[in-house]
Design a protein around this motif. Sequence first.
Motif, PDB file in Angstrom:
ATOM      1  N   UNK A 158      -1.097  -3.411   6.912  1.00  8.92           N
ATOM      2  CA  UNK A 158      -2.456  -3.193   6.412  1.00  8.92           C
ATOM      3  C   UNK A 158      -2.484  -2.011   5.445  1.00  8.92           C
ATOM      4  N   UNK A 159      -1.803  -0.925   5.792  1.00  8.96           N
ATOM      5  CA  UNK A 159      -1.729   0.230   4.888  1.00  8.96           C
ATOM      6  C   UNK A 159      -1.016  -0.131   3.591  1.00  8.96           C
ATOM      7  N   UNK A 160       0.050  -0.898   3.699  1.00 12.45           N
ATOM      8  CA  UNK A 160       0.788  -1.322   2.507  1.00 12.45           C
ATOM      9  C   UNK A 160      -0.129  -2.153   1.607  1.00 12.45           C
ATOM     10  N   UNK A 161      -0.846  -3.099   2.202  1.00 10.10           N
ATOM     11  CA  UNK A 161      -1.772  -3.927   1.419  1.00 10.10           C
ATOM     12  C   UNK A 161      -2.830  -3.070   0.740  1.00 10.10           C
ATOM     13  N   UNK A 162      -3.354  -2.094   1.462  1.00 11.43           N
ATOM     14  CA  UNK A 162      -4.436  -1.254   0.953  1.00 11.43           C
ATOM     15  C   UNK A 162      -3.979  -0.372  -0.206  1.00 11.43           C
ATOM     16  N   UNK A 163      -2.749   0.140  -0.169  1.00 11.02           N
ATOM     17  CA  UNK A 163      -2.323   1.160  -1.136  1.00 11.02           C
ATOM     18  C   UNK A 163      -1.274   0.700  -2.148  1.00 11.02           C
ATOM     19  N   UNK A 164      -0.811  -0.533  -2.073  1.00  8.54           N
ATOM     20  CA  UNK A 164       0.236  -0.991  -2.990  1.00  8.54           C
ATOM     21  C   UNK A 164      -0.197  -0.906  -4.444  1.00  8.54           C
ATOM     22  N   UNK A 165      -1.363  -1.382  -4.754  1.00 10.42           N
ATOM     23  CA  UNK A 165      -1.825  -1.375  -6.142  1.00 10.42           C
ATOM     24  C   UNK A 165      -1.915   0.046  -6.689  1.00 10.42           C
ATOM     25  N   UNK A 166      -2.517   0.942  -5.933  1.00 11.54           N
ATOM     26  CA  UNK A 166      -2.641   2.332  -6.355  1.00 11.54           C
ATOM     27  C   UNK A 166      -1.267   2.990  -6.481  1.00 11.54           C
ATOM     28  N   UNK A 167      -0.392   2.735  -5.524  1.00 12.78           N
ATOM     29  CA  UNK A 167       0.953   3.309  -5.575  1.00 12.78           C
ATOM     30  C   UNK A 167       1.723   2.789  -6.791  1.00 12.78           C
ATOM     31  N   UNK A 168       1.589   1.507  -7.067  1.00 14.92           N
ATOM     32  CA  UNK A 168       2.263   0.911  -8.216  1.00 14.92           C
ATOM     33  C   UNK A 168       1.751   1.523  -9.509  1.00 14.92           C
TER      34      UNK A 168
END
Length: 178
Positions: A15-25
């Motif tokens: 869930x954390x990965x889904x939430x922050x992947x776009x911002x991290x990328x």
Amino acid sequence: MVALIRDGDVASYGTLVDRYTSLAHRTAYLLGAGHEAEDVVQEAFVKAFRALPSFRGGASFRAWLLRIVANETHNLVRSRRRRVATELRATRLELVRDGDPAVQAVADAAGAELLDAVRALPEKNRAVVVCRYFLDLTEGETAEVLGCPRGSVKSRAHRAFARLRELLAEPDKEAVGD
């Protein structure tokens, strides 16, 4: 969410990965990872998962993760043995959207000119501008992501905007009134 993961609910990490992947990328890309941003983000999420036991409760997970992303990006850029101009083309500035093609053309030209000027900034100043204004991070989050004091964020932003004003100044401003 972090507490659940620490208690063994590994699925919550997804869930954390889904939430922050776009911002991290976007962060990795804008800080210089370019086409290797996906690799940087994957490595950052693996490192974040392994480091979760050291995550301070009450701290901002977003800023903590972006700090890891920023460090991974810095490592990538350093390993290339050259300073890489930040690849900001992937970010589209929504300057003016009113349907008028002439207005849109002017907005696109202004956006391209701004991105070129941001690319011309020294790396430390460019990183502050990217974090504060392209990623919309707070001053505190920017300081945490870049690993520097808040005062450095303020002074770098001030210097960056002074330089941007110079770079974007119209050379024939006096001639406009003629």
